[in-house]
Design a protein around this motif. Structure first.
Motif, mmCIF file in Angstrom:
data_model
loop_
_atom_site.group_PDB
_atom_site.id
_atom_site.type_symbol
_atom_site.label_atom_id
_atom_site.label_comp_id
_atom_site.label_asym_id
_atom_site.label_seq_id
_atom_site.Cartn_x
_atom_site.Cartn_y
_atom_site.Cartn_z
ATOM 1 N N ALA A 180 0.822 -1.210 0.000
ATOM 2 C CA ALA A 180 0.000 0.000 0.000
ATOM 3 C C ALA A 180 0.858 1.262 0.000
ATOM 4 C CB ALA A 180 -0.943 -0.002 1.200
ATOM 5 N N ALA A 181 1.926 1.262 0.794
ATOM 6 C CA ALA A 181 2.811 2.430 0.831
ATOM 7 C C ALA A 181 3.519 2.614 -0.508
ATOM 8 C CB ALA A 181 3.834 2.282 1.958
ATOM 9 N N ALA A 182 4.022 1.512 -1.081
ATOM 10 C CA ALA A 182 4.701 1.608 -2.377
ATOM 11 C C ALA A 182 3.744 2.080 -3.464
ATOM 12 C CB ALA A 182 5.300 0.256 -2.752
ATOM 13 N N ALA A 183 2.516 1.574 -3.456
ATOM 14 C CA ALA A 183 1.531 1.988 -4.459
ATOM 15 C C ALA A 183 1.191 3.463 -4.316
ATOM 16 C CB ALA A 183 0.268 1.143 -4.332
ATOM 17 N N ALA A 184 1.075 3.954 -3.078
ATOM 18 C CA ALA A 184 0.764 5.369 -2.861
ATOM 19 C C ALA A 184 1.892 6.268 -3.368
ATOM 20 C CB ALA A 184 0.505 5.625 -1.380
ATOM 21 N N VAL A 185 3.132 5.865 -3.103
ATOM 22 C CA VAL A 185 4.269 6.669 -3.564
ATOM 23 C C VAL A 185 4.384 6.641 -5.084
ATOM 24 C CG1 VAL A 185 6.779 6.880 -3.499
ATOM 25 C CG2 VAL A 185 5.520 6.393 -1.398
ATOM 26 N N ILE A 186 4.281 5.453 -5.676
ATOM 27 C CA ILE A 186 4.372 5.334 -7.137
ATOM 28 C C ILE A 186 3.245 6.109 -7.804
ATOM 29 C CG2 ILE A 186 4.244 3.720 -9.066
ATOM 30 C CD1 ILE A 186 5.560 1.638 -7.232
ATOM 31 N N ALA A 187 2.029 5.989 -7.268
ATOM 32 C CA ALA A 187 0.905 6.738 -7.827
ATOM 33 C C ALA A 187 1.101 8.238 -7.663
ATOM 34 C CB ALA A 187 -0.393 6.307 -7.143
ATOM 35 N N GLY A 188 1.712 8.645 -6.552
ATOM 36 C CA GLY A 188 2.020 10.062 -6.369
ATOM 37 C C GLY A 188 2.999 10.566 -7.413
ATOM 38 N N PHE A 189 4.025 9.783 -7.681
ATOM 39 C CA PHE A 189 4.978 10.139 -8.738
ATOM 40 C C PHE A 189 4.280 10.232 -10.095
ATOM 41 C CE2 PHE A 189 8.558 8.600 -5.989
ATOM 42 C CZ PHE A 189 9.302 9.766 -6.043
ATOM 43 N N ALA A 190 3.442 9.228 -10.407
ATOM 44 C CA ALA A 190 2.759 9.205 -11.706
ATOM 45 C C ALA A 190 1.805 10.378 -11.854
ATOM 46 C CB ALA A 190 2.016 7.880 -11.868
ATOM 47 N N ALA A 191 1.062 10.688 -10.797
ATOM 48 C CA ALA A 191 0.137 11.819 -10.862
ATOM 49 C C ALA A 191 0.887 13.130 -11.025
ATOM 50 C CB ALA A 191 -0.728 11.852 -9.597
ATOM 51 N N PHE A 192 1.992 13.265 -10.331
ATOM 52 C CA PHE A 192 2.791 14.478 -10.447
ATOM 53 C C PHE A 192 3.357 14.631 -11.856
ATOM 54 C CE2 PHE A 192 6.914 16.687 -10.089
ATOM 55 C CZ PHE A 192 6.516 17.864 -9.476
ATOM 56 N N ALA A 193 3.815 13.511 -12.423
ATOM 57 C CA ALA A 193 4.412 13.562 -13.757
ATOM 58 C C ALA A 193 3.383 13.867 -14.834
ATOM 59 C CB ALA A 193 5.112 12.240 -14.057
ATOM 60 N N THR A 194 2.178 13.314 -14.701
ATOM 61 C CA THR A 194 1.181 13.472 -15.765
ATOM 62 C C THR A 194 0.309 14.710 -15.620
ATOM 63 O OG1 THR A 194 -0.328 12.042 -14.522
ATOM 64 C CG2 THR A 194 1.061 10.986 -16.179
ATOM 65 N N ILE A 195 0.274 15.317 -14.428
ATOM 66 C CA ILE A 195 -0.588 16.483 -14.211
ATOM 67 C C ILE A 195 0.219 17.755 -13.979
ATOM 68 C CG2 ILE A 195 -2.388 17.468 -12.739
ATOM 69 C CD1 ILE A 195 -3.280 15.161 -14.536
ATOM 70 N N ILE A 196 1.234 17.681 -13.171
ATOM 71 C CA ILE A 196 1.982 18.881 -12.785
ATOM 72 C C ILE A 196 3.092 19.189 -13.782
ATOM 73 C CG2 ILE A 196 3.272 20.004 -10.946
ATOM 74 C CD1 ILE A 196 0.347 19.367 -10.276
ATOM 75 N N MET A 197 3.846 18.166 -14.169
ATOM 76 C CA MET A 197 4.950 18.378 -15.099
ATOM 77 C C MET A 197 4.432 18.512 -16.531
ATOM 78 S SD MET A 197 7.755 15.676 -13.543
ATOM 79 C CE MET A 197 9.037 16.220 -14.693
ATOM 80 N N PRO A 198 5.161 19.218 -17.379
ATOM 81 C CA PRO A 198 4.714 19.412 -18.771
ATOM 82 C C PRO A 198 4.965 18.173 -19.629
ATOM 83 C CG PRO A 198 6.797 20.531 -18.420
ATOM 84 C CD PRO A 198 6.395 20.006 -17.074
#
Length: 273
Positions: A80-98
């Protein structure tokens, strides 16, 4: 008058549905209280004798629940912790980063939830058998993390869409790197979503039975639901009260986690107000 009557009917329907939803839980608790030796074979609707602790002790010994609880705690927390961190990275990359083609990346990751998990059993079994990951804790952690990421990404992405872009733009103008923006701005802002994702995935991994009985054979590796399944297997001679007491026992960690998360969110709302 019409609105008042409608409100009364709505509340009555909600109360009836809530009571109907609680019936299985009521039967579970009442029949888990019955001493195994005095169980007649028919379900009890009202509590009579109290044999819960004896039934729990019997379930603990018969199913060897101690190591299984430790295994499930390891699988649930790490995955669960690994999934939350990986999903956080993915969300940041696809929404925040260009990043180009954000919608495409969303569907590539989220498509993992569109297929039933049963279709993955055969390829996972064959690949694990050839890579020595079968019947290992590492293999189960990898499976649980992989199946948890798509839904976690869905939640984190939708939450990231609500964040103010001005904060990130100001940090970038001040010279902050993307790595620093993620850890010092994005993670604090999405902490509530990450905790919610952790709770959801913890419960999902804790309750898993399919992978626990198909990817594991050793008793010292299996999760708690696979151990609990032995109590009601073809070769088990324990009564229903012991099985129900064991089910009640292994559900306690998820209940404690849920109420702890609820207290956190309530306190967070009070702080923001």
């Amino acid at each position: 008058m019409t609105m008042s009557l409608g409100r009364v009917l709505r509340n009555a329907v909600i109360a009836a549905l809530a009571l109907l939803w609680l019936v299985p839980t009521w039967l579970l608790v009442v029949n888990a209280l019955v001493p195994a030796g005095s169980y007649s074979g028919s379900p009890h609707w009202l509590p009579r004798d109290f044999g819960l602790f004896g039934n729990m002790s019997e379930a603990w010994d018969k199913a060897n629940l101690g190591p299984a609880l430790g295994n499930s705690l390891l699988y649930s927390v790490v995955s669960a912790a690994a999934a939350a961190v990986i999903a956080g990275f993915a969300a940041f990359a696809t929404i925040i980063m260009p990043v180009k083609r954000q919608a495409l990346w969303f569907w590539v990751i989220y498509s993992g939830t569109l297929l039933p998990l049963q279709v993955f059993i055969r390829p996972l079994f064959l690949s694990y058998a050839h890579t020595s990951l079968y019947d290992t804790q590492t293999g189960l952690v990898l499976i649980y993390t992989a199946i948890a990421v798509p839904f976690a990404f869905f939640v984190m992405r939708n939450y990231a869409l609500t964040l103010p872009r001005e904060v990130v733009e100001a940090a970038r103008m001040d010279g902050a790197s993307w790595w620093r923006v993620f850890w010092q701005i994005h993670v604090p802002l999405t902490r509530s979503a990450m905790i919610a994702v952790f709770v959801f995935q913890f419960v999902a991994v804790w309750n898993d039975l399919m992978f626990g009985i198909t990817m594991v054979t050793s008793r010292n590796i299996r999760p708690v639901m696979a151990a609990l399944a032995d109590l009601q297997g073809n070769y088990s001679n324990v009564g229903p009260p012991i099985v129900l007491a064991g089910a009640l026992l292994v559900s306690l960690p998820t209940v404690v986690l849920f109420f702890s998360a609820q207290r956190f969110f309530v306190s967070s709302l009070k702080i923001h107000r």
